[in-house]
Design a protein around this motif. Structure first.
Motif, short mmCIF file in Angstrom:
data_model
loop_
_atom_site.label_atom_id
_atom_site.label_comp_id
_atom_site.label_asym_id
_atom_site.label_seq_id
_atom_site.Cartn_x
_atom_site.Cartn_y
_atom_site.Cartn_z
N GLU A 454 59.88 14.04 5.18
CA GLU A 454 59.80 13.58 3.80
C GLU A 454 59.20 14.69 2.94
O GLU A 454 58.39 15.49 3.42
CB GLU A 454 58.95 12.31 3.70
N PRO A 455 59.57 14.74 1.65
CA PRO A 455 59.10 15.84 0.80
C PRO A 455 57.65 15.65 0.35
O PRO A 455 57.16 14.53 0.21
CB PRO A 455 60.06 15.78 -0.40
N GLY A 456 56.99 16.78 0.12
CA GLY A 456 55.66 16.76 -0.49
C GLY A 456 54.59 16.09 0.33
O GLY A 456 53.56 15.66 -0.21
N ILE A 457 54.80 15.99 1.62
CA ILE A 457 53.85 15.26 2.48
C ILE A 457 52.61 16.12 2.73
O ILE A 457 52.69 17.29 3.07
CB ILE A 457 54.51 14.90 3.82
N GLN A 458 51.43 15.51 2.53
CA GLN A 458 50.17 16.18 2.84
C GLN A 458 49.45 15.54 4.02
O GLN A 458 48.49 16.11 4.55
CB GLN A 458 49.26 16.17 1.60
N GLU A 459 49.92 14.36 4.41
CA GLU A 459 49.32 13.66 5.56
C GLU A 459 50.41 12.86 6.25
O GLU A 459 51.28 12.28 5.61
CB GLU A 459 48.19 12.73 5.09
N ILE A 460 50.37 12.86 7.57
CA ILE A 460 51.38 12.14 8.33
C ILE A 460 50.68 11.26 9.36
O ILE A 460 49.62 11.62 9.89
CB ILE A 460 52.36 13.12 9.02
N LYS A 461 51.26 10.10 9.62
CA LYS A 461 50.70 9.17 10.60
C LYS A 461 51.48 9.29 11.90
O LYS A 461 52.71 9.24 11.91
CB LYS A 461 50.73 7.74 10.08
N VAL A 462 50.75 9.46 13.00
CA VAL A 462 51.35 9.64 14.31
C VAL A 462 50.77 8.61 15.26
O VAL A 462 49.55 8.53 15.42
CB VAL A 462 51.08 11.06 14.86
N LEU A 463 51.62 7.82 15.90
CA LEU A 463 51.18 6.90 16.93
C LEU A 463 51.02 7.65 18.24
O LEU A 463 51.98 8.23 18.75
CB LEU A 463 52.20 5.76 17.10
N LEU A 464 49.81 7.68 18.75
CA LEU A 464 49.53 8.27 20.06
C LEU A 464 49.39 7.12 21.06
O LEU A 464 48.37 6.43 21.08
CB LEU A 464 48.25 9.10 20.01
N PRO A 465 50.39 6.87 21.89
CA PRO A 465 50.38 5.69 22.76
C PRO A 465 49.37 5.82 23.90
O PRO A 465 48.87 6.91 24.20
CB PRO A 465 51.81 5.65 23.31
N GLY A 466 49.11 4.68 24.52
CA GLY A 466 48.33 4.67 25.75
C GLY A 466 46.84 4.70 25.54
O GLY A 466 46.28 5.76 25.30
N SER A 467 46.20 3.56 25.65
CA SER A 467 44.75 3.51 25.43
C SER A 467 43.99 4.31 26.47
O SER A 467 42.85 4.73 26.25
CB SER A 467 44.27 2.04 25.47
N ASP A 468 44.62 4.57 27.63
CA ASP A 468 43.96 5.38 28.66
C ASP A 468 44.50 6.81 28.70
O ASP A 468 44.22 7.56 29.63
CB ASP A 468 44.13 4.73 30.03
N GLU A 469 45.29 7.17 27.67
CA GLU A 469 45.88 8.51 27.60
C GLU A 469 45.00 9.45 26.78
O GLU A 469 44.23 9.02 25.93
CB GLU A 469 47.27 8.45 26.97
N ILE A 470 45.17 10.75 27.04
CA ILE A 470 44.55 11.80 26.24
C ILE A 470 45.67 12.68 25.69
O ILE A 470 46.63 13.01 26.41
CB ILE A 470 43.59 12.65 27.09
N TRP A 471 45.56 13.05 24.43
CA TRP A 471 46.57 13.89 23.77
C TRP A 471 45.90 15.12 23.17
O TRP A 471 44.83 15.03 22.57
CB TRP A 471 47.28 13.10 22.68
N TYR A 472 46.56 16.27 23.33
CA TYR A 472 46.02 17.53 22.84
C TYR A 472 46.96 18.11 21.79
O TYR A 472 48.16 18.26 22.04
CB TYR A 472 45.88 18.54 23.98
N ASP A 473 46.44 18.42 20.62
CA ASP A 473 47.21 19.13 19.61
C ASP A 473 47.55 20.52 20.16
O ASP A 473 46.65 21.28 20.51
CB ASP A 473 46.39 19.24 18.32
N ARG A 484 46.10 4.73 19.47
CA ARG A 484 45.68 4.74 18.07
C ARG A 484 46.76 5.41 17.24
O ARG A 484 47.61 6.14 17.75
CB ARG A 484 44.37 5.51 17.91
N THR A 485 46.71 5.14 15.94
CA THR A 485 47.55 5.84 14.99
C THR A 485 46.70 6.88 14.28
O THR A 485 45.69 6.55 13.65
CB THR A 485 48.17 4.87 13.97
N LEU A 486 47.11 8.12 14.41
CA LEU A 486 46.34 9.25 13.89
C LEU A 486 46.87 9.65 12.51
O LEU A 486 48.08 9.77 12.32
CB LEU A 486 46.46 10.42 14.86
N SER A 487 45.97 9.82 11.55
CA SER A 487 46.33 10.37 10.24
C SER A 487 46.03 11.86 10.29
O SER A 487 44.87 12.26 10.43
CB SER A 487 45.54 9.69 9.12
N LEU A 488 47.08 12.66 10.16
CA LEU A 488 46.95 14.10 10.36
C LEU A 488 47.33 14.84 9.08
O LEU A 488 48.42 14.65 8.55
CB LEU A 488 47.86 14.54 11.50
N PRO A 489 46.43 15.69 8.55
CA PRO A 489 46.80 16.48 7.38
C PRO A 489 47.85 17.53 7.77
O PRO A 489 47.78 18.11 8.85
CB PRO A 489 45.48 17.14 6.96
#
Length: 639
Positions: A454-473, A484-489
């Protein structure tokens, strides 16, 4: 059709090539309002009604129950994804049309001048002599073999278009040969069917005939296709088939094919059969030694055995970029793993922000091609200013660095039918929050990609599944808990991608101009630990172009596994031998909670060494450089 609920995945394969209507009706949860308690009447239900114009009812139900089992069951019926040559996973540059040989060489040089890797340049219909396929325009492409040799010196390829319509021209030997040998579709009166397409009045090859397919395949022989070389590959377009003068811009349903079958009975097989004949032609051309690359616009169940498809002529606007993601996810679920959408939109001119975002999204899809119509402005990546050029260069370079992972995923699709792109629910089948997500997805089992659409986006929401999961940027190495759903600039340079804890991803290190150079580069290994401190992953290597992996088991499949602070590199298969000198230059381990006192490297047949390392406490990241361990050798790293 695939249906999924938390405890089961089912499939229905309706095998029919005629015009088919599918009516889908959804029902929601209903509750009984009668006191004293509410009762759930029934689970939500989806009713599907199939209606095909002709043919028999040939319907198979695939029982799963897991998504992975469903994919395997479908592949057992229709075939597994072909393993493409490595160059086909690089970036492709296409336009309708590059003007002449000098134009092609100029564009090729432009990529080198701007340090942007690419592997294939494409020619549309204008490269031919008057829209006659298997010919070359004598003015603009007078020395096609020399052009291909010029590209081949840089390990790059040329793709040309070959459509199913043949110009009606009694002075053209190929037309006369097809006419005299009965290779054209006929009309209801028994005469050769004629319709209009790019050349004007045209007849259409009857690819439903095995004799016609064999004849067409021979047309790709180097002795017959004058001006072609072994580095020439093919694009089958307009093969629905497109008939500009026909009803619904396609062939009339009462046109007659081999065996007196009407076109209505096999319309959706027409392009599949051309794709099949083209692939066979390229394999035969190489003496059965080299893997082909053929892109087709029209396809059917089983087209995955043949090569790649794309989503067709799209438009340069944000809506088309956005829908490209669910489109390729749908294709992936239907077994068509090698798929993508034209970067930038085929029709109209993209604004710079849209073009950058499209490159970012398409680089995270299996087939990666920039393409544009002849009425659009030129769109080579360096024509939009230094900032845009830099952004596109970065994206394409990142694509190339990730090709070892992509190639491994293609091996998995080829052997076990696992799609490369997976909706989140495929990896997290019990989490209902993932079921409706089609804006981001899993790339294999290790990476979660969320392209900005989408145009002009400054923040995006990302669903990171799995309550027992770990995610690395993957860019910052910052760690996030799942569930959780992560709000990422985000900025214009941001492409949100996360590596899943418990996975291992291999990348190439350094710069290259094409995949041939990529093969000479060392690798880096990124180990992302899960909450138990473990991780595993695979790496697949072969020569990248031949069938020796299949016929002589010349390949290397290695598994990386980490447990109790030990990273092991071991064979993942008892089959396969491939003498390669590829080395691991560095290892990065994410999720190391404290700085180790030492890192010991043990290689088979060598003395243990204490390796230098860097530890970043802020993101629990350990990097071990200059390990220079051969991929094909057993070794381990102890922290």
């Amino acid at each position: 059709m695939v249906a999924h609920k938390p405890d089961r995945t089912l499939g229905v394969f309706w095998l029919n090539a005629s015009e088919t209507f599918i009516n889908i009706q959804y029902s929601d949860h209903q509750e009984d309002e009668t006191p004293p308690v509410k009762r759930r009447r029934a689970d939500p239900q989806t009713d599907v009604h199939w209606l095909s114009e002709s043919g028999m009812i040939d319907c198979m139900v695939l029982l799963g129950p897991s998504p992975q089992q469903l994919f395997a069951q479908y592949a057992q019926l229709t075939g597994y994804q072909a393993l493409p040559p490595l160059f086909a996973l690089g970036y492709h540059q296409c336009r309708w049309n590059y003007i002449d040989e000098a134009d092609v060489k100029s564009v090729d040089a432009g990529f080198d001048r701007h340090s942007i890797p690419y592997d294939v340049i494409w020619l549309d219909i204008e490269h031919t002599d008057g829209k006659r396929y298997f010919t070359w325009d004598p003015v603009h492409f007078p020395e096609p073999a020399k052009l291909q040799q010029h590209l081949e010196k840089k390990n790059r390829k040329l793709v040309i278009i070959s459509d199913p319509h043949i110009k009606v021209d009694p002075s053209w030997s190929l037309y006369c040969e097809a006419r005299d040998r009965g290779h054209f579709v006929k009309d209801r009166e028994g005469q050769i069917f004629k319709g209009s397409c790019w050349p004007g009045e045209s007849s259409y090859l009857d690819f439903s005939s095995s004799a016609t397919r064999a004849w067409y395949s021979r047309c790709f022989g180097l002795d017959k296709y004058k001006g072609s070389t072994p580095s020439l590959f093919v694009w089958n377009d307009m093969n629905e088939p497109s008939v500009f003068s026909g009803p619904e811009l396609t062939m009339p349903k009462d046109a007659v094919h081999c065996g007196d079958w009407e076109h209505r009975d096999l319309h959706n097989l027409y392009g599949f059969y051309q794709h099949m004949a083209t692939v066979e032609g390229l394999i035969t051309r190489s003496g059965g030694l080299e893997r082909p690359f053929v892109l087709s616009r029209s396809f059917f169940a089983g087209s995955q055995r043949l090569g790649a498809v794309w989503t067709g002529d799209n438009v340069a606007n944000w809506e088309y970029l956005k829908i490209s993601v669910p489109m390729v996810l749908s294709l992936s679920l239907a077994g068509i793993a090698f798929c993508g959408a034209d970067v930038g939109g085929f029709i109209q001119d993209p604004e710079p922000e849209l073009l950058v975002r499209w490159y970012q999204a398409a680089a995270l899809q299996p087939f990666f091609r920039g393409h544009s119509a002849n009425v659009t402005n030129r769109r080579e990546p360096w024509l939009f200013g230094d900032e845009v050029t830099a952004a596109i260069r970065t994206v394409i370079q990142q694509r190339y660095s990730l090709l070892p992972y992509w190639y491994t995923l293609f091996h998995q699709a080829h052997t076990s039918a696992l799609p490369l792109l997976r909706p989140l629910w495929v990896e997290f089948p019990e989490e209902e929050s993932t079921f409706s997500v089609d804006s981001h997805y899993m790339l294999g089992g290790a990476l979660l990609a969320c392209p900005v659409t989408e145009p002009g986006i400054q923040e995006i929401k990302v669903l990171l599944p799995g309550s027992d999961e770990i995610w690395y940027d993957i860019h910052s190495a910052l760690v996030y808990k799942g569930g959780r759903t992560l709000s990422l600039p985000v900025t214009l340079d941001t492409v949100p991608v996360f590596q899943r804890g418990g996975s291992v991803v291999c990348r190439s290190v350094g710069s290259c101009s094409c995949t041939a150079e990529l093969r000479q580069l060392p690798l880096s290994v990124t180990v992302a630990l899960n909450s138990q401190g473990t991780a595993d992953g695979e790496l697949y290597l072969d020569d990248g172009h031949s069938f020796r992996y299949r016929d002589r088991k010349v390949f290397c499949l290695r598994r990386f596994s980490m447990l109790s602070g030990r990273l092991l590199c071991r064979p993942a298969s008892e089959e396969g031998t491939f003498d390669c000198n590829t080395v691991i230059q560095s290892v990065t381990i994410l999720g190391v909670k404290s700085k180790p006192s030492a890192v010991i490297v043990h290689a088979s047949g060598a003395k243990d060494i204490s390796a230098a390392f860097q530890y970043m406490e802020t993101c629990c990241k350990l990097t071990v450089n200059s390990v220079n361990l051969r991929v094909a050798m057993d070794w381990e790293i102890q922290i």
